[in-house]
Design an enzyme around this catalytic site. Structure first.
Site, PDB file in Angstrom:
ATOM      1  N   SER A 167      44.304 -25.988 -64.689  1.00 53.88           N
ATOM      2  CA  SER A 167      44.992 -25.204 -65.690  1.00 53.88           C
ATOM      3  C   SER A 167      44.156 -24.909 -66.933  1.00 53.88           C
ATOM      4  O   SER A 167      44.528 -24.030 -67.711  1.00 53.88           O
ATOM      5  CB  SER A 167      46.276 -25.904 -66.100  1.00 53.88           C
ATOM      6  OG  SER A 167      45.988 -27.110 -66.770  1.00 53.88           O
ATOM      7  N   SER A 206      42.560 -30.338 -63.664  1.00 55.02           N
ATOM      8  CA  SER A 206      42.648 -29.177 -64.565  1.00 55.02           C
ATOM      9  C   SER A 206      41.427 -28.951 -65.440  1.00 55.02           C
ATOM     10  O   SER A 206      41.317 -27.907 -66.088  1.00 55.02           O
ATOM     11  CB  SER A 206      43.898 -29.280 -65.438  1.00 55.02           C
ATOM     12  OG  SER A 206      45.023 -28.877 -64.694  1.00 55.02           O
ATOM     13  N   LYS A 209      42.094 -26.227 -75.802  1.00 55.15           N
ATOM     14  CA  LYS A 209      43.180 -25.784 -74.926  1.00 55.15           C
ATOM     15  C   LYS A 209      44.489 -25.762 -75.708  1.00 55.15           C
ATOM     16  O   LYS A 209      44.730 -26.656 -76.529  1.00 55.15           O
ATOM     17  CB  LYS A 209      43.276 -26.755 -73.738  1.00 55.15           C
ATOM     18  CG  LYS A 209      44.257 -26.355 -72.645  1.00 55.15           C
ATOM     19  CD  LYS A 209      44.170 -27.365 -71.483  1.00 55.15           C
ATOM     20  CE  LYS A 209      45.104 -27.020 -70.347  1.00 55.15           C
ATOM     21  NZ  LYS A 209      44.989 -28.004 -69.225  1.00 55.15           N
TER      22      LYS A 209
END
Lengths: 98, 474
Positions: B148, B172, B73
């Site tokens: 996210s 997330s 990420k």
């Protein structure tokens, strides 16, 4: 808990160093107000004498020996990451009058 | 055996080379670029793979991820690579060092091929708040992949990689795993170092993994876990997370959280979770119904505490030290004001202002302190619930994956996506999301298993055991 006003939103934005357009002020005022209304459900909870939780590790006062250690990154390299730097220092607009 | 463990075996046997695997990754990333799962790629991964292949012939190749490609990420630093956190504020920011969690994977021989898309700073449950455009759901591109860590979840679901690193502050990792039919693991708070991760809400931020199977996730977690001198909240478990010995289902006791199987939750999700529970029951698992009334306060508690921490953590983006800076600023104050106004998107501004409000004198006791106190009550209630059972179980999300654009107009609707994932985060509990539907053209549904703090190895062991049962039930 009272309603949040447009003036308060503007003041909060200024405190947080943000500039909002008039449209944004209107939008945020309504949205934040609706969130604050949602938060009212907490009013029903009796929290008298309850300690607040700020972290959940169960650890307290984590120490390490206070000894100098080599940095993983040279300070100059970090300074170079900033948008503006000069002679190894961060550069900002003039703060004091001439 | 999950695709990661298969890949490791294939590399070891010489069936495939690291170079071939990395090439394949880039081919899939290129072919599936429409999904917008990736922010940047690392072409040098090909050369790194070649080095890995040549070192493999050496007698001592004991590294556990030697030559395995992976994706991270874009809120974790990796030396020399751009790290944006999905925000214009950090566009062009070159990582000065590598996050501990990622370094541990690299030290085991893994090869970083790309950085994945995310809601800017982790602010969102759909990846629509990325300044690099939304990621699309691999199952149906008109749907969101969750957020996210939507880019990481989509990358795994699209077979760009066998595993991707994500971060989870209130769901997330777990919510995008649920929306993409993948496995998502959020560890006990403190198990994985956040050194080198962009801080969001420090009291709930965790680093975890999205993978295809529990065993794959367990290997990655085992490597990332443990104390780090650079993050003083870290803990050691002194347990191998990979020793998946198999759980005795006839003695296992699981509490089903009835508060999450009521009206307001998509009936398809309730039905799927109930069917999974029946499948566990048929394997001898003792199922009890558990109600934790305090759970209904979790969303309010989280949406007070998180913006408070966000408003503090994001004060560092001042136009002086990081990337974005306003071009025409006559004085320091206008430099701050303009840089932050230009660099932050609407969601970031909303959270900063809300956080500033709940922390301001006059409102601090009513909101922030109150939320911290109710957090204590929630923790006590969840600890009590977990003292009677081995694990708690419930859906991961109240809804199925929703349409892109469906919830962007009303932030409160988007925030409600976190209602079932925020509690584990507030309490620091390890939680795994397993896919329990998604075959037969059905949309994926995720099921969460929650365990007590530091019970990560027990949780992974149990999840690994029931995975087969759930797969048959899909």
């Amino acid at each position: 808990m009272t309603k949040i006003t447009k003036e308060e939103v503007k003041k909060l934005a200024a405190l947080a160093k943000l500039e909002l357009s008039n449209d944004e002020v209107v939008k945020f005022q309504a949205e934040i107000d609706s969130m604050l209304q949602h938060f009212k459900d907490l009013d029903a909870v009796n929290t008298e004498g309850v300690n607040p939780t700020s972290q959940v590790t169960g650890l307290t006062n984590v120490h390490r020996p206070d000894l100098p250690q080599p940095s993983a990154v040279e300070p100059e390299e970090l300074v170079k990451l900033a948008p503006k730097s000069k002679a190894g220092y961060l550069q900002v607009p003039r703060v004091l009058d001439q | 055996m999950g695709p990661l463990l298969q890949q490791i075996a294939a590399l070891k046997s010489g069936e495939v080379t690291s170079h071939e695997l990395v090439e394949q990754c880039f081919e899939v990333i290129e072919a599936k670029s429409d999904y917008n799962a990736i922010i940047s790629t690392r072409p040098q991964a090909l050369e790194e793979a070649r080095l890995s292949d040549s070192s493999r012939s050496a007698p001592k190749t004991t590294r556990r991820l030697e030559g395995v490609p992976f994706i991270v990420k874009d809120n974790l630093l990796t030396t020399g690579d751009e790290m944006t956190s999905g925000s214009n504020m950090l566009r062009g920011f070159v990582s000065p060092y590598t996050a501990t969690a990622v370094q541990r994977l690299l030290d085991e021989g893994a090869i970083l091929v790309a950085k994945s898309n995310m809601d800017s700073f982790g602010f969102g449950s759909s990846t629509e708040n990325s300044d690099f455009g939304p990621t699309k759901n691999p199952i149906d591109p008109s749907l969101v992949p969750g957020g996210s860590s939507g880019g990481s979840a989509a990358a795994v679901a699209l077979d760009m990689t066998t595993f991707a690193i994500g971060t989870d502050t209130a769901g997330s990792i777990r919510q995008p795993a649920a929306f993409t039919g993948t496995v998502g693991y959020k560890p006990t708070y403190g198990l994985v170092s956040r050194y080198g991760m962009t801080s969001m809400a420090s009291s709930t931020d965790t680093v975890g993994v999205i993978a295809r199977s529990t065993a794959d996730a367990a290997l990655v977690m085992d490597i990332m876990a443990g104390k780090d001198v650079n993050d003083s909240t870290t803990i050691d478990l002194n347990e191998e997370l990979t020793s998946l010995k198999g759980a005795d289902l006839s003695t296992a006791k699981v509490g089903v959280i009835t508060d999450w199987l009521t009206e307001g939750v998509d009936p398809a999700i309730v039905e799927t979770v109930e069917s999974a529970v029946e499948a566990l029951k048929s394997q001898g698992v003792e199922i009890v119904e558990v109600s934790v009334p305090e759970l209904k306060y979790a969303l309010s508690v989280y949406y007070i505490i998180m913006p408070a921490e966000v408003s503090s953590n994001l004060s560092r983006y001042d136009g002086v030290r990081y990337r974005h800076t306003a071009q025409s600023s006559s004085d320091l104050d206008s430099l701050y004001l303009k840089s932050r106004t230009e660099g932050f998107n609407e969601e970031a501004k909303r959270r900063i202002i809300l956080g500033t409000h709940v922390l301001s004198s006059g409102y601090y006791d009513a909101y922030y302190k109150k939320a911290q106190q109710v957090r204590t009550l929630l923790i006590n209630a969840m600890d009590k619930a977990l003292s009677d059972v081995d694990f708690l179980l419930g859906p991961t999300t109240p809804t199925l994956p929703f349409k892109i654009g469906e919830k962007t107009a009303d932030p409160m609707q988007m925030y409600l996506s976190d209602i079932m994932t925020a509690p584990s985060s507030l309490c620091g509990l390890p939680t795994i999301c397993l896919p329990i539907a998604g075959s037969d053209q059905k949309l994926p549904v995720g099921m969460q298993l929650l365990a007590g703090r530091r019970q990560d190895s027990q949780l992974l062991n149990f999840a690994n055991t029931i995975e087969v049962v759930l797969e048959k039930n899909k």
